[in-house]
Design a protein around this motif. Structure first.
Motif, PDB file in Angstrom:
ATOM      1  N   PRO A 109       0.850  -1.195   0.000  1.00  0.00           N
ATOM      2  CA  PRO A 109       0.000   0.000   0.000  1.00  0.00           C
ATOM      3  C   PRO A 109       0.890   1.250   0.000  1.00  0.00           C
ATOM      4  O   PRO A 109       1.911   1.283   0.678  1.00  0.00           O
ATOM      5  CB  PRO A 109      -0.771  -0.094   1.325  1.00  0.00           C
ATOM      6  CG  PRO A 109      -0.612  -1.503   1.792  1.00  0.00           C
ATOM      7  CD  PRO A 109       0.689  -1.993   1.234  1.00  0.00           C
ATOM      8  N   GLY A 110       0.508   2.227  -0.818  1.00  0.00           N
ATOM      9  CA  GLY A 110       1.229   3.508  -0.768  1.00  0.00           C
ATOM     10  C   GLY A 110       2.469   3.596  -1.642  1.00  0.00           C
ATOM     11  O   GLY A 110       3.226   4.551  -1.540  1.00  0.00           O
ATOM     12  N   ASP A 168      -9.534  -2.877  -4.260  1.00  0.00           N
ATOM     13  CA  ASP A 168      -9.260  -2.357  -2.925  1.00  0.00           C
ATOM     14  C   ASP A 168     -10.212  -3.046  -1.978  1.00  0.00           C
ATOM     15  O   ASP A 168     -11.277  -3.498  -2.384  1.00  0.00           O
ATOM     16  CB  ASP A 168      -9.500  -0.844  -2.847  1.00  0.00           C
ATOM     17  CG  ASP A 168      -8.324  -0.036  -3.369  1.00  0.00           C
ATOM     18  OD1 ASP A 168      -7.225  -0.199  -2.821  1.00  0.00           O
ATOM     19  OD2 ASP A 168      -8.513   0.736  -4.335  1.00  0.00           O
ATOM     20  N   GLN A 169      -9.818  -3.080  -0.720  1.00  0.00           N
ATOM     21  CA  GLN A 169     -10.728  -3.668   0.250  1.00  0.00           C
ATOM     22  C   GLN A 169     -12.036  -2.880   0.309  1.00  0.00           C
ATOM     23  O   GLN A 169     -13.111  -3.449   0.271  1.00  0.00           O
ATOM     24  CB  GLN A 169     -10.060  -3.664   1.632  1.00  0.00           C
ATOM     25  CG  GLN A 169      -9.872  -5.062   2.166  1.00  0.00           C
ATOM     26  CD  GLN A 169      -9.550  -5.070   3.631  1.00  0.00           C
ATOM     27  OE1 GLN A 169      -8.843  -4.194   4.138  1.00  0.00           O
ATOM     28  NE2 GLN A 169     -10.061  -6.062   4.324  1.00  0.00           N
ATOM     29  N   ASN A 196      -4.018  -4.347  -8.359  1.00  0.00           N
ATOM     30  CA  ASN A 196      -4.365  -5.295  -7.303  1.00  0.00           C
ATOM     31  C   ASN A 196      -4.424  -4.595  -5.947  1.00  0.00           C
ATOM     32  O   ASN A 196      -4.002  -3.451  -5.802  1.00  0.00           O
ATOM     33  CB  ASN A 196      -3.341  -6.428  -7.281  1.00  0.00           C
ATOM     34  CG  ASN A 196      -3.977  -7.771  -6.971  1.00  0.00           C
ATOM     35  OD1 ASN A 196      -4.771  -7.885  -6.039  1.00  0.00           O
ATOM     36  ND2 ASN A 196      -3.635  -8.775  -7.746  1.00  0.00           N
ATOM     37  N   VAL A 197      -4.943  -5.285  -4.970  1.00  0.00           N
ATOM     38  CA  VAL A 197      -4.971  -4.785  -3.603  1.00  0.00           C
ATOM     39  C   VAL A 197      -3.529  -4.572  -3.145  1.00  0.00           C
ATOM     40  O   VAL A 197      -2.657  -5.385  -3.439  1.00  0.00           O
ATOM     41  CB  VAL A 197      -5.667  -5.830  -2.690  1.00  0.00           C
ATOM     42  CG1 VAL A 197      -5.684  -5.374  -1.248  1.00  0.00           C
ATOM     43  CG2 VAL A 197      -7.071  -6.119  -3.190  1.00  0.00           C
ATOM     44  N   GLY A 198      -3.272  -3.462  -2.470  1.00  0.00           N
ATOM     45  CA  GLY A 198      -1.917  -3.180  -1.984  1.00  0.00           C
ATOM     46  C   GLY A 198      -1.495  -4.209  -0.956  1.00  0.00           C
ATOM     47  O   GLY A 198      -1.921  -4.177   0.200  1.00  0.00           O
ATOM     48  N   ASN A 199      -0.676  -5.170  -1.409  1.00  0.00           N
ATOM     49  CA  ASN A 199      -0.340  -6.318  -0.566  1.00  0.00           C
ATOM     50  C   ASN A 199       0.711  -7.111  -1.337  1.00  0.00           C
ATOM     51  O   ASN A 199       0.460  -7.512  -2.470  1.00  0.00           O
ATOM     52  CB  ASN A 199      -1.626  -7.129  -0.354  1.00  0.00           C
ATOM     53  CG  ASN A 199      -1.417  -8.428   0.409  1.00  0.00           C
ATOM     54  OD1 ASN A 199      -0.302  -8.890   0.621  1.00  0.00           O
ATOM     55  ND2 ASN A 199      -2.523  -9.021   0.826  1.00  0.00           N
ATOM     56  N   GLU A 206      10.450   2.900   0.438  1.00  0.00           N
ATOM     57  CA  GLU A 206      10.420   1.620   1.148  1.00  0.00           C
ATOM     58  C   GLU A 206      11.879   1.155   1.357  1.00  0.00           C
ATOM     59  O   GLU A 206      12.809   1.841   0.970  1.00  0.00           O
ATOM     60  CB  GLU A 206       9.634   0.591   0.327  1.00  0.00           C
ATOM     61  CG  GLU A 206       8.202   1.040   0.037  1.00  0.00           C
ATOM     62  CD  GLU A 206       7.482   0.123  -0.956  1.00  0.00           C
ATOM     63  OE1 GLU A 206       7.387  -1.070  -0.691  1.00  0.00           O
ATOM     64  OE2 GLU A 206       7.024   0.629  -1.981  1.00  0.00           O
ATOM     65  N   GLY A 207      12.041  -0.012   1.909  1.00  0.00           N
ATOM     66  CA  GLY A 207      13.402  -0.535   2.115  1.00  0.00           C
ATOM     67  C   GLY A 207      13.945  -1.182   0.858  1.00  0.00           C
ATOM     68  O   GLY A 207      13.188  -1.699   0.042  1.00  0.00           O
ATOM     69  N   GLU A 208      15.300  -1.157   0.719  1.00  0.00           N
ATOM     70  CA  GLU A 208      15.924  -1.815  -0.443  1.00  0.00           C
ATOM     71  C   GLU A 208      15.768  -3.333  -0.375  1.00  0.00           C
ATOM     72  O   GLU A 208      16.003  -4.032  -1.358  1.00  0.00           O
ATOM     73  CB  GLU A 208      17.426  -1.497  -0.514  1.00  0.00           C
ATOM     74  CG  GLU A 208      17.745  -0.042  -0.795  1.00  0.00           C
ATOM     75  CD  GLU A 208      18.383   0.635   0.415  1.00  0.00           C
ATOM     76  OE1 GLU A 208      18.172   0.160   1.555  1.00  0.00           O
ATOM     77  OE2 GLU A 208      19.084   1.654   0.220  1.00  0.00           O
ATOM     78  N   ASP A 209      15.415  -3.833   0.818  1.00  0.00           N
ATOM     79  CA  ASP A 209      15.336  -5.293   0.985  1.00  0.00           C
ATOM     80  C   ASP A 209      13.925  -5.848   0.756  1.00  0.00           C
ATOM     81  O   ASP A 209      13.667  -7.013   1.026  1.00  0.00           O
ATOM     82  CB  ASP A 209      15.837  -5.698   2.381  1.00  0.00           C
ATOM     83  CG  ASP A 209      15.094  -4.982   3.493  1.00  0.00           C
ATOM     84  OD1 ASP A 209      14.266  -4.095   3.191  1.00  0.00           O
ATOM     85  OD2 ASP A 209      15.342  -5.296   4.672  1.00  0.00           O
ATOM     86  N   LYS A 210      13.031  -5.009   0.251  1.00  0.00           N
ATOM     87  CA  LYS A 210      11.662  -5.491  -0.021  1.00  0.00           C
ATOM     88  C   LYS A 210      11.646  -6.785  -0.836  1.00  0.00           C
ATOM     89  O   LYS A 210      10.886  -7.702  -0.520  1.00  0.00           O
ATOM     90  CB  LYS A 210      10.841  -4.427  -0.772  1.00  0.00           C
ATOM     91  CG  LYS A 210      10.051  -3.475   0.132  1.00  0.00           C
ATOM     92  CD  LYS A 210       8.729  -4.056   0.613  1.00  0.00           C
ATOM     93  CE  LYS A 210       8.200  -3.383   1.861  1.00  0.00           C
ATOM     94  NZ  LYS A 210       7.483  -2.149   1.624  1.00  0.00           N
ATOM     95  N   PRO A 211      12.471  -6.898  -1.892  1.00  0.00           N
ATOM     96  CA  PRO A 211      12.427  -8.144  -2.683  1.00  0.00           C
ATOM     97  C   PRO A 211      12.831  -9.374  -1.876  1.00  0.00           C
ATOM     98  O   PRO A 211      12.394 -10.478  -2.179  1.00  0.00           O
ATOM     99  CB  PRO A 211      13.432  -7.893  -3.812  1.00  0.00           C
ATOM    100  CG  PRO A 211      13.537  -6.402  -3.910  1.00  0.00           C
ATOM    101  CD  PRO A 211      13.378  -5.896  -2.505  1.00  0.00           C
TER     102      PRO A 211
END
Lengths: 258, 113
Positions: A77-78, A104-105, A155-158, A180-185
């Motif tokens: 999300p975001g 979205d929800q 898609n839903v933010g998730n 966000e963080g560089e480690d998201k993947p």
């Protein structure tokens, strides 16, 4: 109604709804009997997502018949999916038809933002559900008059649940923002492994952040060596031309396999 | 919590099976879950207990068998074990891997009465 996931009923209804074929029922294979209480083993051997996957395959056939490139946009999300989509539509729909399915929800805020661009958009509220599924897309697509164009499915933010649900799209496009963080993947590897393209969004903010784009890309390629990467900014327009080139390439592939 | 959705899918498969086979009750459900997939066995168990109440599979044992991740290293050309996504080849460290096993999500067998 989403039979696969038990999400509450979506707002989408179609007038001439042709149900896709249910996947073939498995054969019964009694392996052994248990003389004491008649317990026995029944062989099933079916993918738990087989129903969703069957409808996704049906959607894929629809898209191919209509000459539609369908993209499944996924992110936390975001991450800026809707803003990026609005900017994309502002130029893209001057050249070809586009439509959007918004997941979205709750609320129709995102579909409203998309409709302001002039593109047809349909909001699907998943209610209790955390992801869109193939049946929701099937119902929604029948309500959208789209041929020879691009269908964006937001898609839903998730970054977790949507990874497992094929919608019939040609590609998943994951959006990771530089806030966000560089480690998201590495934290959410399934989604990055399932995506063809990673858009690194909000790069106009980089001067204000300690964010290393190269580290993000290296992490994404640890889980998916073949993933394409385009850094973009919806605000400054940076990277939007490359994103457009990628879309043209993906569309050419749809046309070639038609 | 897409595990709820998966349980719903499982219960539908069980129902199709029940219509063909005519069993009364499911005592054990054997499920294969890949170690590299998107399913958390703990969440799956929890979701199953909730979803299966008032069905033929109520109180059934969910027998989850984890399928380990395996891949092919494109750089040293051999099959390797992959403990989790993002891990490199244990021999050469390469990330250029082709996953071969570990994403399963399969209803294998039912023990029924």
């Amino acid at each position: 109604m989403c039979g696969v996931c038990g999400c509450s009923e979506g707002e989408t209804r179609i007038e001439e709804h042709h149900h896709p074929k249910e996947p073939e029922a498995p054969s019964v294979d009694v392996l052994r009997g248990d003389s004491e209480d008649n317990a026995r083993l029944v062989k099933v051997e079916q993918d738990i997502l087989s129903k969703n996957n069957g409808i996704a395959a049906h959607n894929r056939a629809h898209f191919a018949n209509a000459g539609v490139l369908a993209l499944n946009l996924v992110s936390s999300p975001g991450a800026g999916k809707t803003t990026l989509l609005v900017e994309t539509l502002n130029t893209l729909q001057q050249d070809l038809p586009c439509a959007v399915i918004e997941g979205d929800q709750e609320t129709s805020n995102d579909a409203d933002r998309i409709r302001d661009t002039g593109a047809p958009a349909l909001q699907v509220n998943t209610g209790r559900g955390c992801h869109l599924d193939a049946d929701m897309i099937h119902q929604a697509f029948h309500k959208l008059p789209l041929r020879d164009g691009v269908l964006f499915i937001e898609n839903v933010g998730n970054l977790v649940c949507p990874a497992g649900f094929d919608l019939g799209e040609a590609h998943k496009v994951v959006i990771a923002s530089v806030t966000e963080g560089e480690d998201k993947p590495l934290k959410y590897p399934n989604m990055f492994a399932a995506s063809s393209l990673m858009l690194v969004s909000k790069v106009d903010l980089l001067p204000h952040l300690d964010f290393d784009v190269d580290t993000l890309i290296a992490n994404a390629r640890r889980v998916n060596p073949g993933i394409a990467v385009i850094p973009v900014s919806a605000r400054t327009g940076e990277g939007m031309e490359r994103w457009r080139q990628w879309l043209d390439g993906a569309r050419a592939m749809v046309a070639a396999t038609r | 919590m897409h595990e709820m959705a998966l349980c719903q899918g499982m219960l539908e498969l069980i129902d199709v099976q029940r219509q063909k086979d005519g069993f009364e009750r499911v005592r054990r459900i054997i499920v294969e879950v890949g170690a590299l997939g998107h399913v958390d066995p703990h969440a799956l168990r929890f979701a199953f207990d909730v979803s299966a109440a008032d069905t033929v599979a109520a109180n059934a044992e969910l027998d989850i068998r984890e399928i380990p991740g395996r891949g092919w290293c494109m750089d040293c050309s051999r099959e390797i074990a992959v403990e989790k996504r993002g891990d490199g080849c244990p021999h050469c460290g390469s990330f250029t891997l082709i996953m071969q096993q570990g994403e399963e999500l399969r209803l294998k067998e039912l023990e029924v009465v």
